[in-house]
Write an enzyme that holds these catalytic residues in place. Structure first.
Site, mmCIF file in Angstrom:
data_model
loop_
_atom_site.group_PDB
_atom_site.id
_atom_site.type_symbol
_atom_site.label_atom_id
_atom_site.label_comp_id
_atom_site.label_asym_id
_atom_site.label_seq_id
_atom_site.Cartn_x
_atom_site.Cartn_y
_atom_site.Cartn_z
ATOM 1 N N GLY A 1 0.809 -1.144 -0.182
ATOM 2 C CA GLY A 1 0.161 0.004 0.073
ATOM 3 C C GLY A 1 0.903 1.208 0.051
ATOM 4 O O GLY A 1 0.478 2.119 -0.784
ATOM 5 N N THR A 2 2.009 1.128 0.651
ATOM 6 C CA THR A 2 2.760 2.334 0.611
ATOM 7 C C THR A 2 3.350 2.844 -0.657
ATOM 8 O O THR A 2 3.406 3.862 -1.045
ATOM 9 C CB THR A 2 4.163 2.142 1.752
ATOM 10 O OG1 THR A 2 3.315 1.817 2.945
ATOM 11 C CG2 THR A 2 5.001 3.503 1.730
ATOM 12 N N ASN B 1 -7.456 4.216 9.061
ATOM 13 C CA ASN B 1 -6.933 2.865 9.730
ATOM 14 C C ASN B 1 -7.265 2.539 11.223
ATOM 15 O O ASN B 1 -7.189 1.783 11.672
ATOM 16 C CB ASN B 1 -5.377 2.797 9.225
ATOM 17 C CG ASN B 1 -4.570 3.776 9.436
ATOM 18 O OD1 ASN B 1 -5.052 4.779 8.712
ATOM 19 N ND2 ASN B 1 -3.477 3.757 10.247
ATOM 20 N N GLN C 1 -7.398 0.435 3.545
ATOM 21 C CA GLN C 1 -8.468 -0.283 4.570
ATOM 22 C C GLN C 1 -9.767 -0.584 4.470
ATOM 23 O O GLN C 1 -10.642 -1.014 4.942
ATOM 24 C CB GLN C 1 -8.543 0.598 5.975
ATOM 25 C CG GLN C 1 -7.101 0.687 6.731
ATOM 26 C CD GLN C 1 -6.656 -0.445 7.539
ATOM 27 O OE1 GLN C 1 -7.401 -1.361 7.617
ATOM 28 N NE2 GLN C 1 -5.613 -0.576 8.058
ATOM 29 N N SER D 1 -3.701 -2.866 -0.618
ATOM 30 C CA SER D 1 -2.906 -3.521 -0.061
ATOM 31 C C SER D 1 -3.290 -5.178 0.298
ATOM 32 O O SER D 1 -4.334 -5.276 0.746
ATOM 33 C CB SER D 1 -2.024 -3.057 1.196
ATOM 34 O OG SER D 1 -1.110 -3.924 1.766
ATOM 35 N N HIS E 1 -2.301 -7.565 2.217
ATOM 36 C CA HIS E 1 -2.205 -8.124 3.533
ATOM 37 C C HIS E 1 -3.229 -7.720 4.306
ATOM 38 O O HIS E 1 -3.404 -8.246 5.449
ATOM 39 C CB HIS E 1 -0.867 -8.118 4.220
ATOM 40 C CG HIS E 1 -0.550 -6.639 4.565
ATOM 41 N ND1 HIS E 1 -0.658 -6.522 5.980
ATOM 42 C CD2 HIS E 1 0.037 -5.579 4.090
ATOM 43 C CE1 HIS E 1 -0.273 -5.005 6.112
ATOM 44 N NE2 HIS E 1 0.113 -4.679 5.197
ATOM 45 N N THR F 1 10.550 -7.811 -12.773
ATOM 46 C CA THR F 1 9.996 -9.063 -13.020
ATOM 47 C C THR F 1 8.882 -9.083 -12.032
ATOM 48 O O THR F 1 9.129 -8.907 -10.690
ATOM 49 C CB THR F 1 11.183 -10.240 -12.779
ATOM 50 O OG1 THR F 1 12.029 -9.833 -13.820
ATOM 51 C CG2 THR F 1 10.586 -11.393 -13.019
ATOM 52 N N CYS G 1 4.289 3.341 21.456
ATOM 53 C CA CYS G 1 5.177 3.635 22.888
ATOM 54 C C CYS G 1 6.514 3.021 22.308
ATOM 55 O O CYS G 1 6.790 1.845 22.156
ATOM 56 C CB CYS G 1 4.582 2.592 23.837
ATOM 57 S SG CYS G 1 5.930 2.839 25.165
HETATM 58 N N1 PLP Z 1 -2.573 3.336 4.048
HETATM 59 C C1 PLP Z 1 -3.469 2.712 5.236
HETATM 60 C C2 PLP Z 1 -4.389 3.643 5.417
HETATM 61 C C3 PLP Z 1 -2.854 1.702 5.803
HETATM 62 O O1 PLP Z 1 -3.602 1.333 7.129
HETATM 63 C C4 PLP Z 1 -1.869 1.110 5.530
HETATM 64 C C5 PLP Z 1 -1.296 0.126 6.421
HETATM 65 O O2 PLP Z 1 -1.443 -0.107 7.647
HETATM 66 C C6 PLP Z 1 -0.920 1.475 4.392
HETATM 67 C C7 PLP Z 1 -1.192 2.605 3.691
HETATM 68 C C8 PLP Z 1 0.211 0.967 4.096
HETATM 69 O O3 PLP Z 1 0.273 -0.206 3.581
HETATM 70 P P1 PLP Z 1 1.278 -1.412 3.433
HETATM 71 O O4 PLP Z 1 1.652 -1.951 4.883
HETATM 72 O O5 PLP Z 1 1.060 -2.498 2.742
HETATM 73 O O6 PLP Z 1 2.616 -0.552 3.193
#
Ligand code: PLP
Length: 400
Positions: free
Chosen positions: A72-73, A152, A180, A200, A202, A238, A327
């Site tokens: 996702g990032t 999230n 999310q 994403s 996962h 790839t 924390c």
């Molecule tokens: N954006 C949101 C709203 C998320 O909750 C997350 C991960 O927690 C991400 C982006 C990033 O996703 P990834 O962990 O696949 O990089």
């Protein structure tokens, strides 16, 4: 003993059928989808095509609108930077104060390296973005508005259709970080009307290390990863065939399991959890309780607690949930999302996040409530004196 896992916004378990789907591509099916002169390569290419079709079918987009990424990032970074590179003369970006760091840091990257300017729109106490402030922030050089589909930490859903209507009148691009939302809400890329959507694997029972960016057919966009022309020239390198096969299978399964009925069942269970929590702790405060939220997420503050300490104790008792604030090395960092919603530092560090999945059962919720009650009651008693000392260490939230 298997823990009760109520931290599905953090990550989800890999579905057994998803794992099965991956395994051949980690063993005998090791072909390269670009080398189709042999059966191995042909099989790999077919797996990638099938996954793309399944993801497109699940999210109601065209197959050639799907670009596989690593997470996702990366998708969020790709969206913002790609939109900038396609129209560098438009160097103003609008984001919200409650975006994930994936978007905040991508915007910061544009600001630091390309002199882009960023406007961050605040949210109200219910976590809802101030749409009129967003409209006022638009200027001639606005390139893109990036607003998350759902938060999230709180699960609060953004008023995207209003935002898209404003943006479209002025030829401004819209990206939504739906990391999310995908797998938790019924989502159609086509109906939503955004130009770019990040997701994403996962978060919906595929493994970590695979994501996608959906790019509307005619949306201006330029890649930052050039190479062998993979993903139709949009992301060189790839293809991660086992992971792509996995996200495709997760999408196929989600299309079957994610129905209005299962979503409502999940929401009822979350509401049941919250009603029992209020009985146990009448002073509990639930973030965004009366707003449009994801059906699986509950974020609440419990007076006189430090959530990050309590979640460690809960884990030892077999319950996995999250704290709203991290924390780190003796300093407590309040969540930028909760402080943007107006929570005090004390309230923010006393916040917990519980996130269910479609398979969560009532008996798991009942056991979770028992464990939670026992641990919190002990901790509050032991903690009253230490609390004040620990609060002194609270750091300021970051973000732009
Ligand atoms: N954006 C949101 C709203 C998320 O909750 C997350 C991960 O927690 C991400 C982006 C990033 O996703 P990834 O962990 O696949 O990089």
């Amino acid at each position: 003993m298997k823990p009760i896992y109520l931290d599905n916004n953090s990550t989800t378990a890999i579905h057994p059928q998803v794992r099965e789907k991956m395994l051949p591509f980690l063993a005998e099916e090791y072909g390269n989808p670009s080398s189709t002169s042999n059966t191995l390569g042909q099989n790999a290419k077919q797996a990638v095509n099938e996954a793309r079709e399944n993801l497109a079918d699940f999210l109601n987009c065209k197959v050639d609108e799907v670009v596989f990424t690593s997470c996702g990032t990366e998708s969020c970074f790709f969206a913002l930077v790609g939109a900038y590179l396609a129209r560098p003369e438009k160097n103003h970006f609008i984001i919200s104060a409650v975006e994930h760091p994936a978007v905040i840091e991508a915007a910061k990257f544009l600001m630091d390296n390309f002199k882009a300017s960023i406007t961050t729109i605040p949210v109200d106490k219910d976590g809802i973005i101030d749409v009129s402030q967003l409209e006022n922030a638009i200027c001639k050089s606005t390139n893109l508005i990036s607003i998350m589909y759902a938060n999230n930490e709180t699960g609060i859903i953004s008023p995207l259709s209003e935002i898209i209507a404003i943006a479209k009148k002025q030829n401004i691009l819209v990206h939504t970080d739906a990391t999310q939302g995908v797998g938790k809400a019924l989502l159609s890329f086509d109906k939503l009307g955004v130009d770019y959507l990040s997701l994403s694997g996962h978060k919906f029972h595929a493994p970590k290390g695979i994501g996608a960016l959906l790019i509307k057919k005619d949306a201006p966009w330029k890649t930052i990863i050039k190479g062998g022309g993979q993903e139709d020239g949009r992301r060189g390198g790839t293809e991660a065939v086992p992971y792509i096969a996995a996200i495709g299978e997760a999408a196929r399964l989600a299309k079957v399991s994610l129905k209005q009925e299962s979503i409502s069942k999940c929401e009822e269970l979350r509401d049941y959890f919250e009603s029992k929590l209020i009985e146990l702790f009448p002073s509990v405060f639930i973030q965004g309780k009366s707003t449009n939220r994801l059906p699986n997420t509950s974020n609440f503050s419990l007076k006189n607690t430090i959530a990050s300490e309590i979640i460690e104790k809960l884990a030892l008792e077999g319950l996995v949930i999250s704290a709203g604030s991290a924390c780190k090395s003796a300093s407590l960092k309040p969540s930028h999302v909760l402080t943007a919603m107006g929570l005090t530092l004390t309230e923010a560090i006393a916040s917990f996040r519980v996130s269910l999945n479609l398979e969560t059962t009532k008996s798991e919720i009942d056991s979770a409530l028992n464990i939670f009650q026992k641990v919190v009651e002990n901790t509050i008693r032991n903690n009253e004196v230490e609390l004040e000392n620990s609060l002194q260490k609270v750091a300021k939230p970051n973000g732009i």
